[in-house]
Write a protein that holds these residues in place. Structure first.
Motif, short mmCIF file in Angstrom:
data_model
loop_
_atom_site.label_atom_id
_atom_site.label_comp_id
_atom_site.label_asym_id
_atom_site.label_seq_id
_atom_site.Cartn_x
_atom_site.Cartn_y
_atom_site.Cartn_z
N ILE A 143 42.99 61.16 -13.00
CA ILE A 143 42.59 60.74 -14.35
C ILE A 143 41.87 61.87 -15.06
CG2 ILE A 143 41.11 59.16 -15.64
CD1 ILE A 143 41.67 57.01 -13.81
N PRO A 144 42.28 62.22 -16.27
CA PRO A 144 41.60 63.32 -16.97
C PRO A 144 40.20 62.90 -17.40
CG PRO A 144 43.17 62.27 -18.42
CD PRO A 144 43.36 61.65 -17.08
N PRO A 145 39.23 63.83 -17.38
CA PRO A 145 37.92 63.48 -17.92
C PRO A 145 38.01 63.23 -19.42
CG PRO A 145 38.02 65.80 -17.29
CD PRO A 145 39.30 65.19 -16.87
N LEU A 146 37.06 62.44 -19.93
CA LEU A 146 37.13 62.02 -21.33
C LEU A 146 37.14 63.19 -22.31
CD1 LEU A 146 34.66 59.01 -21.20
CD2 LEU A 146 37.14 58.91 -21.39
N GLN A 147 36.50 64.29 -21.90
CA GLN A 147 36.43 65.42 -22.82
C GLN A 147 37.78 66.13 -22.94
OE1 GLN A 147 34.64 64.96 -20.14
NE2 GLN A 147 32.47 65.45 -20.40
N GLU A 148 38.64 65.92 -21.95
CA GLU A 148 39.89 66.69 -21.92
C GLU A 148 41.11 65.79 -21.95
OE1 GLU A 148 39.48 68.94 -18.35
OE2 GLU A 148 37.50 69.63 -18.93
N LEU A 149 41.06 64.75 -22.78
CA LEU A 149 42.22 63.87 -22.86
C LEU A 149 43.40 64.64 -23.45
CD1 LEU A 149 40.97 60.40 -24.10
CD2 LEU A 149 41.74 61.07 -21.84
N PRO A 150 44.58 64.45 -22.86
CA PRO A 150 45.75 65.14 -23.41
C PRO A 150 46.15 64.55 -24.76
CG PRO A 150 46.39 63.67 -21.64
CD PRO A 150 44.90 63.65 -21.69
N THR A 151 46.94 65.29 -25.51
CA THR A 151 47.45 64.77 -26.79
C THR A 151 48.53 63.75 -26.49
OG1 THR A 151 49.06 66.52 -26.86
CG2 THR A 151 47.00 66.91 -28.05
N GLY A 152 48.91 63.01 -27.51
CA GLY A 152 49.98 62.03 -27.35
C GLY A 152 49.58 60.94 -26.39
N CYS A 153 50.50 60.53 -25.55
CA CYS A 153 50.22 59.51 -24.55
C CYS A 153 49.27 60.10 -23.52
CB CYS A 153 51.51 59.05 -23.88
SG CYS A 153 51.23 57.95 -22.49
N ARG A 154 48.18 59.37 -23.21
CA ARG A 154 47.19 59.96 -22.29
C ARG A 154 47.68 60.02 -20.86
NH1 ARG A 154 42.20 57.18 -24.19
NH2 ARG A 154 43.22 57.50 -26.18
N PHE A 155 48.79 59.41 -20.59
CA PHE A 155 49.29 59.43 -19.21
C PHE A 155 50.40 60.48 -19.03
CE2 PHE A 155 51.98 57.49 -15.76
CZ PHE A 155 51.06 57.68 -14.74
N HIS A 156 50.84 61.11 -20.10
CA HIS A 156 52.07 61.89 -19.99
C HIS A 156 52.02 63.04 -18.97
CE1 HIS A 156 50.64 64.98 -23.00
NE2 HIS A 156 51.35 65.74 -22.20
#
Lengths: 294, 670
Positions: free
Chosen positions: B276-289
């Motif tokens: 799971i990515p940390p909240l500060q480094e959420l990916p763009t688009g779908c957060r699971f991609h």
């Protein structure tokens, strides 16, 4: 119960204010830190090279006796016409030596005892801690008086007296710190690896005990200066040509009604030293937290 | 069925020094009257902060509901003042927490805490409140309620305390009960009882329940509807049964496949790559991609929103069609668990590595100064066990059964009170310090809490190199080479060697611990709850790693855990412990398919499964675990055993071989 209009983004005011306050406190913390560092630097310079910092010679007696603060004598003069500011500058070396020296003695002795008691446990722990408890029952200042009185007033004895009267605190703190670290899983992990007791102490336990020790030592420096001040005030301090801050403070006692500045300014210097060291100690502890390292 | 609580586009931000940090993003969630909704997610998914926001306890955590509305019976909870909230809390919304031991004040009796909460919200006199308290305790199934009222929290077991917590939460007949991981801290047999209680209470009182859990098994047991959270957003929600049998979001599918693969006999467990990515480094688009096998360009650019895909079923994914098809294919091809009951496949039992003979460990209780206490805790009582080279021996049991103590005795973190432990032919208690240090190189330990088992002031490279410092004289360069090589072996990026522990995630830290354990090339590793603290998707990664390492390095494992699914998958043989005694010892598959001891049976029955048609049940008598100080006579389990006879009460059964390689200590084996 009142139900306010729906669908408005809500920002509880109290929370917002709290956040602002936190932000402001960060800023003011930096200002305070800068102030305390400059105070300490000033005192340090005075101790190392008083000749550069003082406006007069500390032994020079001017004609204006008990003069109030003025441009000529920044903080006024004492009953012999000596410049208070210059006396404080020259006296800083002694005060600082007492503060640092006694913390070194008390901290070192206390830490070694606490470390041994906490790590070894068993009967040795009981023996050491009962001794420490015994020492704790004697009020620190009384103990210091005892030593000063028996060994005679000198700088060395003063440091010894203050150091010995403060070590029980360090021992207690270290012991409890060691006990909590000793039960951490990484100590188990280290001993299953095969690390020796010495290795575990040196590489795991001591480094993890340092942060509270450093905080306590910085605060202790301030306390030591205060205790020595008290001793000097009682006349058990070091009596020299140039008085230390505590002695100066006590000298002003007789003239407090006509020349308040003789006592007030040494008092202010002592407070500033103590507060600055404490602030710096807090900051040092924050720096030592591994989480703040990057 | 009306809607009781409706979360509409709720977002929650944390105030941090760097500005607001979004913890929960635009979630929609509905709970109907008399409905159990489960919020499922791994740690860090935002499920707990969501539940706190309903009570508006987020305000005290430095968080802010930054948008959206929480409609509870016509009130928008987000716009109420804390004072108005106080009217609702406890009265109309009750809450229970994960750890009942910490949720009650140790200084006050059960009675005063229960009566206090009744008096706060109800207009009754004190004697009336006391009567109500008694009724409540009866309602939550506490035996001898009059006595319990007078007791302090420390006198009650975890399961009973959780019942008391539920009683307090129920004291004002709330319409909504929020239960945040109510059974995670409890043993599996107790867990079942508590879950059953919650379900019964829901039925009789008609209240709604929001159950927060990380355990799909619990969710399937309990939920009418399930919502799955990932990194602060709900990715899928719908009726429980359909969600489990035909999940449409790749994350849900991944979780379900991970859990189910513990029951398969495939080479490796199914895993979701990454963490799971940390909240500060959420990916763009779908957060699971970044972790998704179906990720397309659109997923990288555009964030999917929850959309209805079938009746009452919402999914936030751009590629549901593909993903759904892939899962359907998996479901039809899924191995129908062909159990290899093949004893020949087990490692040969000729190469003995560890021999534990009649080992006992008691911890004397401290008496007072004037009275020596004769009491003692019997942690391990006369246990004999053999571990053969290259096998994995699993050791299961509930908390307090002595499994961890047995492990600690084996690696000499504790000294046995009686008995001998032989490692590779050497009696470990008779060794000199130097011989013992040599032996240490060959037996290593991995603990439950990876962060706690390393010095947080050290860099990763120093942590991994610690055994080298102790045992091998190497120059700095060789040491670093060895560290990096080991890091690669456990799947860590060797460039991370300069990092500090707090910069790594839990799964990565456990890899560090494993690296430290294998760097000296040992032959035996004690894994003490080594994967229990990890999230499902991470747990299966670590289990796979352990299996691979065992194959490559020829390791022998003693795997201590309370997780039945994991132990079944990883072990060759499994021992079951209860109150310091070894109750049963059998090959893994044999133990799970044909348990001989009634206690083993009770454990297996209580284990929540992933099968929505199969309900876990409590086949154990509703009596608390006896204390290890006052042990029952005869068979230790007879107080809770459904098949106990007079003989069980008086005569202690010996461990005997009832089938080929299947040992049980029971007078009346199944």
């Amino acid at each position: 119960m009142s139900v306010k209009s729906i669908a408005t983004p809500v920002q509880p005011l109290r929370i917002k204010r709290r956040a602002e306050r936190r932000f402001r406190s960060v800023k003011s913390r930096h200002v305070l830190l800068a102030l305390s560092v400059s105070v300490l630097l000033f005192i340090l310079f005075s101790a190392v090279a008083p000749g550069w910092m003082a406006s007069h010679s500390p032994t020079e007696m001017s004609e204006s006796i008990l003069a109030s603060p003025s441009a000529g004598h920044l903080l006024g003069t004492d009953q012999y016409g000596r410049d208070i500011y210059s006396l404080l500058v020259y006296g800083s070396r002694q005060s600082l030596l007492i503060g640092v020296g006694s913390v070194l003695i008390g901290g070192l002795l206390g830490s070694v005892l606490g470390l041994t008691a906490g790590y070894r446990g068993g009967w040795l722990d009981s023996l050491i801690m009962r001794f420490v408890d015994m020492m704790m029952t004697i009020p620190g200042i009384l103990f210091a008086i005892l030593i000063s009185a028996t060994l005679g007033p000198s700088l060395k004895n003063m440091i010894l007296a203050v150091g010995l009267s403060t070590f029980p605190g360090y021992a207690r703190m270290m012991r409890s710190q060691v006990l909590s670290i000793k039960s951490a899983p990484f100590i188990d992990a280290a001993s299953t690896i095969g690390a020796s007791h010495f290795m575990i102490l040196r590489r795991h336990i001591v480094p993890n005990c340092l942060p509270p020790l450093i905080v306590m030592a910085t605060i202790g420096t301030g306390t030591a200066v205060l205790i020595s001040t008290g001793l000097s005030f009682l006349g058990l301090g070091v009596i020299r040509e140039i008085p230390d801050w505590g002695y100066l403070l006590s000298l002003g006692r007789s003239y407090i009604s006509v020349a308040w500045w003789i006592s007030l300014f040494p008092g202010i210097f002592i407070s500033f030293l103590v507060i600055s060291i404490n602030l710096l100690g807090d900051e040092l502890r924050n720096l030592l937290e591994p989480r703040s390292r990057r | 069925m009306g809607t009781l609580l409706k979360l509409n586009q709720v977002s929650i931000d944390f105030n941090t020094r760097q500005g607001p940090l979004r913890a929960v993003h635009h979630i929609n969630l509905e709970i109907g009257t008399g409905e159990i909704v489960c919020l499922v997610g791994e740690s860090g998914s935002g499920k707990t902060i969501t539940s706190l926001s309903i009570m508006r306890l987020t305000d005290y955590e430095g968080a802010v509901i930054s948008s959206g509305e929480l409609m509870f019976d016509g009130h928008n909870l987000a716009s109420l003042s804390q004072k108005e909230m106080q009217e609702l809390r406890g009265k109309r919304i009750g809450m229970i927490f994960q750890n009942p031991m910490n949720a009650l004040d140790p200084l006050f009796t059960i009675e005063s805490q229960l009566v206090d909460s009744i008096l706060t919200h109800r207009r009754v006199t004190k004697p009336e409140a006391r009567k109500l308290a008694l009724e409540l305790l009866q309602k939550v199934g506490i035996t001898e309620p009059e006595m319990r009222l007078k007791q302090y929290p420390f006198e009650l077991s975890g399961g009973m305390l959780q019942r008391v917590m539920i009683a307090i939460a129920l004291s004002c007949d709330p319409e909504l009960l929020i239960a945040d991981e109510p059974t995670t801290a409890l043993d599996v047999t107790i867990q079942m009882q508590i879950l059953q209680l919650i379900r019964e209470l829901k039925d009789t009182l008609g209240m709604s329940v929001l159950l927060i859990t990380h355990d799909f098994g619990v969710a399937i047991e309990m939920a009418d509807r399930i919502a799955v959270m990932y990194a602060g957003a709900i990715v899928e929600q719908g009726p429980a049964r359909k969600l489990i049998t035909a999940p449409e979001h790749p994350y849900t599918q991944g979780l379900i496949r991970s859990v189910q693969s513990y029951h398969s006999h495939s080479e490796g467990l199914y895993t979701i790559p990454g963490s799971i990515p940390p909240l500060q480094e959420l990916p763009t688009g779908c957060r699971f991609h970044p972790r998704c096998a179906f990720a397309s360009e659109r997923c990288r650019q555009e964030e999917p929103v929850l959309a209805l895909t079938r009746e009452q079923h919402q999914v936030a994914c751009w590629n549901t069609a593909e993903a759904g098809q892939a899962f359907a294919e998996y479901a039809t091809h899924k191995e129908t668990a062909a159990p290899i009951n093949n004893l020949a496949a087990l490692p040969a039992e000729d190469d003995l590595l560890v021999d534990i003979q009649q080992v006992t460990k008691t911890f004397p209780l401290r008496g007072s100064l004037f009275r020596r206490s004769k009491k003692a805790v019997h942690a391990v009582d006369n246990v004999s066990l053999r571990i053969y080279r290259r096998e994995t021996l699993g050791l299961v049991g509930e908390s307090g059964c002595g499994k961890t103590t047995l492990g600690r005795l084996l690696v000499q973190l504790e000294k046995p009170t009686a008995g001998t432990i032989t490692f590779d032919g050497q009696d470990v208690s008779s060794l000199s310090d130097r011989e013992w240090k040599e032996l240490r190189r060959r037996m290593q330990v991995v603990f439950q809490d990876p962060a706690g088992s390393m010095n947080e002031r050290w860099r990763i490279s120093e942590v991994i190199a610690e055994p080298l410092h102790v045992h091998i004289d190497l120059n700095e360069q060789d040491r670093m080479a060895r560290v990096k090589e080991t890091m690669k072996l456990v799947g860590l990026n060797p460039d991370w060697h300069t990092k500090y522990p707090h910069e790594l995630s839990g799964g990565q830290l456990q890899r560090v611990c494993i690296a430290r354990a294998i760097i000296l090339k040992p032959s035996f590793i004690l894994l003490d709850e080594a994967v229990s603290a990890l999230d499902i998707s991470i747990q299966s990664q670590i289990v796979n790693l352990l299996k691979d390492l065992q194959r490559e390095l020829g390791l022998t494992y003693l795997f201590i855990t309370h997780g039945l699914d994991v132990v079944r998958y990883i072990s060759d043989r499994i021992g079951v412990m209860y109150l310091g005694k070894l109750m049963e010892l059998a090959p893994a598959e044999e133990l799970f398919t044909r348990p001989a001891h009634h206690y083993t049976r009770a454990l297996l029955d209580a284990n929540p499964s992933m099968d929505p048609d199969h309900h876990a049940q409590s086949s154990i008598s509703d009596i608390e675990l006896p204390s290890p100080i006052h042990l029952p006579t005869g068979c230790r389990f007879h107080t809770r055993c459904p098949a106990a006879t007079e003989r069980c009460r008086t005569e202690q059964p010996e461990l005997r071989e009832i089938r080929d390689r299947h040992w049980a200590a029971c007078h009346h084996p199944l």
